[in-house]
Write a protein that holds these residues in place. Structure first.
Motif, PDB file in Angstrom:
ATOM      1  N   THR A  16      14.126  33.740  43.697  1.00  0.00           N
ATOM      2  CA  THR A  16      13.641  34.405  42.482  1.00  0.00           C
ATOM      3  C   THR A  16      14.691  35.359  41.919  1.00  0.00           C
ATOM      4  OG1 THR A  16      12.536  36.080  43.854  1.00  0.00           O
ATOM      5  CG2 THR A  16      11.221  34.207  43.158  1.00  0.00           C
ATOM      6  N   ALA A  17      15.462  35.988  42.809  1.00  0.00           N
ATOM      7  CA  ALA A  17      16.483  36.932  42.352  1.00  0.00           C
ATOM      8  C   ALA A  17      17.606  36.227  41.599  1.00  0.00           C
ATOM      9  CB  ALA A  17      17.054  37.709  43.539  1.00  0.00           C
ATOM     10  N   ASN A  18      17.769  34.922  41.809  1.00  0.00           N
ATOM     11  CA  ASN A  18      18.874  34.204  41.187  1.00  0.00           C
ATOM     12  C   ASN A  18      18.434  33.186  40.138  1.00  0.00           C
ATOM     13  OD1 ASN A  18      21.643  34.843  42.592  1.00  0.00           O
ATOM     14  ND2 ASN A  18      20.110  34.854  44.215  1.00  0.00           N
ATOM     15  N   LEU A  19      17.144  33.151  39.810  1.00  0.00           N
ATOM     16  CA  LEU A  19      16.682  32.180  38.820  1.00  0.00           C
ATOM     17  C   LEU A  19      17.349  32.389  37.459  1.00  0.00           C
ATOM     18  CD1 LEU A  19      12.849  31.563  39.298  1.00  0.00           C
ATOM     19  CD2 LEU A  19      14.731  29.928  39.491  1.00  0.00           C
ATOM     20  N   GLN A  20      17.539  33.644  37.061  1.00  0.00           N
ATOM     21  CA  GLN A  20      18.181  33.875  35.775  1.00  0.00           C
ATOM     22  C   GLN A  20      19.594  33.310  35.771  1.00  0.00           C
ATOM     23  OE1 GLN A  20      16.773  35.064  32.887  1.00  0.00           O
ATOM     24  NE2 GLN A  20      18.708  34.271  32.062  1.00  0.00           N
ATOM     25  N   GLY A  21      20.251  33.359  36.922  1.00  0.00           N
ATOM     26  CA  GLY A  21      21.579  32.770  37.016  1.00  0.00           C
ATOM     27  C   GLY A  21      21.558  31.274  36.766  1.00  0.00           C
ATOM     28  N   THR A  22      20.554  30.588  37.287  1.00  0.00           N
ATOM     29  CA  THR A  22      20.466  29.141  37.044  1.00  0.00           C
ATOM     30  C   THR A  22      20.237  28.861  35.565  1.00  0.00           C
ATOM     31  OG1 THR A  22      18.061  28.933  37.394  1.00  0.00           O
ATOM     32  CG2 THR A  22      19.473  28.838  39.352  1.00  0.00           C
ATOM     33  N   ARG A  23      19.436  29.696  34.921  1.00  0.00           N
ATOM     34  CA  ARG A  23      19.190  29.504  33.483  1.00  0.00           C
ATOM     35  C   ARG A  23      20.479  29.668  32.677  1.00  0.00           C
ATOM     36  NH1 ARG A  23      14.083  33.599  33.922  1.00  0.00           N
ATOM     37  NH2 ARG A  23      12.664  32.178  35.046  1.00  0.00           N
ATOM     38  N   ASP A  24      21.274  30.672  33.052  1.00  0.00           N
ATOM     39  CA  ASP A  24      22.518  30.930  32.322  1.00  0.00           C
ATOM     40  C   ASP A  24      23.516  29.782  32.508  1.00  0.00           C
ATOM     41  OD1 ASP A  24      21.438  33.340  31.550  1.00  0.00           O
ATOM     42  OD2 ASP A  24      22.491  34.517  33.071  1.00  0.00           O
ATOM     43  N   VAL A  25      23.625  29.274  33.738  1.00  0.00           N
ATOM     44  CA  VAL A  25      24.561  28.179  33.999  1.00  0.00           C
ATOM     45  C   VAL A  25      24.145  26.929  33.239  1.00  0.00           C
ATOM     46  CG1 VAL A  25      25.405  26.593  35.771  1.00  0.00           C
ATOM     47  CG2 VAL A  25      25.318  29.049  36.239  1.00  0.00           C
ATOM     48  N   LEU A  26      22.862  26.580  33.321  1.00  0.00           N
ATOM     49  CA  LEU A  26      22.389  25.384  32.624  1.00  0.00           C
ATOM     50  C   LEU A  26      22.533  25.535  31.110  1.00  0.00           C
ATOM     51  CD1 LEU A  26      19.270  24.571  34.791  1.00  0.00           C
ATOM     52  CD2 LEU A  26      21.339  23.192  34.587  1.00  0.00           C
ATOM     53  N   ALA A  27      22.257  26.731  30.592  1.00  0.00           N
ATOM     54  CA  ALA A  27      22.389  26.957  29.149  1.00  0.00           C
ATOM     55  C   ALA A  27      23.829  26.715  28.696  1.00  0.00           C
ATOM     56  CB  ALA A  27      21.941  28.372  28.797  1.00  0.00           C
TER      57      ALA A  27
END
Length: 319
Positions: A16-27
């Motif tokens: 959960t702490a790194n979900l925003q990171g996955t969103r940024d990479v995919l974006a």
């Protein structure tokens, strides 16, 4: 990697702490996703695998599009959507699902060769690799009716395709299991069986003129012997339960010891004629299931013993 953590470790906080990171990479990658459903060449070094001299991967068509890179994005989106549904934002998961559908349709429409019944590396269908077809099976771009035949052709080396190296054959193992061909896993280990006569004592990074590196990229059989052959998998996120479904190939006897956060999982298999004797020991607090030829048996803490026939359960008892 976050999806692996989600399934294997009991604390989802790091996910959960790194979900925003996955969103940024995919974006970032979405900027290069084209209207036809394929990924255009992103900047920087787009590495897929080591391949023999004179061959290249990834390759691109005249419009700079790559089916292989598009397949890699498909796999990332599949895992990211699962994490968003479980721990993140359902709306984000739904948007990923829509992109997944677009990618799968685009890759199949532009890269599938009806003549060769294989996925090509680019829409011009001039180069074909094991990589594209392994990922096409694993991520269900290739229709299920075609998947087993393609993997058998790859394992039996029946196609002239750009070959996958030790590292990328990790995905071949996933694809074999995904399609119910896990029993072919041991026969897919030919490249590893050749190492000892060549003088290697540890895993090299790549085929050819390489060193004995003890390289993690080539060491995945040490994982798959426990998971695919020994059959031990997380049965639910966080490994809160276990699912055991062995693929013994031609082995007559096997004992597996698998570390779990609650203690050691032990599985012993031995063929006696047409009967398979099974003993499973789970640590206290862990339950799960044992699967064999379509039949499922409950597992509880302590020892469970089965006697199984080749096609279905002949008898079972708990001790």
């Amino acid at each position: 990697m976050l999806d692996d953590l989600y399934w294997y470790r009991p604390d989802p906080h790091i996910v959960t702490a790194n979900l925003q990171g996955t969103r940024d990479v995919l974006a970032w990658f979405f900027h290069y996703l084209q209207p036809d459903g394929l990924l255009r060449e992103p900047p920087y070094w787009n590495f897929v695998d080591w391949v023999p001299e004179g061959q290249k991967i990834p390759t691109y068509d005249a419009h700079g599009e790559s089916c292989v890179l598009s397949l890699e994005l498909t796999g990332a989106l599949r895992d990211a959507a699962e994490l968003e549904r479980a721990l993140g934002d359902p709306a984000v998961a739904a948007s990923y699902d829509a992109r997944l559908t677009h990618l799968r349709q685009g890759i199949y429409e532009h890269c599938w060769s009806t003549e060769r019944k294989l996925l090509a590396d680019t829409p011009d269908r001039t180069v074909f690799s094991e990589h594209a077809n392994i990922l096409g099976v694993l991520y269900d771009v290739i229709p299920k009716s075609e998947q087993q035949a393609i993997l058998r052709r790859i394992v039996n080396d029946q196609e002239r395709l750009t070959p996958a190296s030790y590292y990328f054959r990790f995905y071949l193992a996933r694809a074999l299991e995904h399609t119910g061909l896990g029993n072919l896993y041991l026969s897919s280990l030919g490249p590893w069986r050749e190492l000892l006569p060549m003088g290697f004592s540890t895993w090299p990074e790549m085929p050819g003129d390489s060193r004995s590196d003890s390289h993690a990229w080539s060491a995945h059989p040490t994982f798959d012997l426990l998971t695919i052959v020994g059959g031990i998998h997380p049965g639910s996120p966080g490994f809160r339960s276990v699912r055991i479904a062995p693929e013994l190939g031609d082995l007559k006897k096997l004992t597996v010891r698998y570390p779990h956060p609650l203690g050691e999982i032990v599985a012993h298999y031995q063929w006696e004629g047409e009967l398979l004797k099974v003993e499973i020991v789970l640590p206290e607090g862990l339950e799960g299931s044992f699967e064999w030829h379509g039949a499922t048996h409950s597992l509880h803490a302590g020892k469970t013993a089965f006697v199984l026939a080749n096609s279905a359960s002949a008898a079972a008892h708990k001790s």
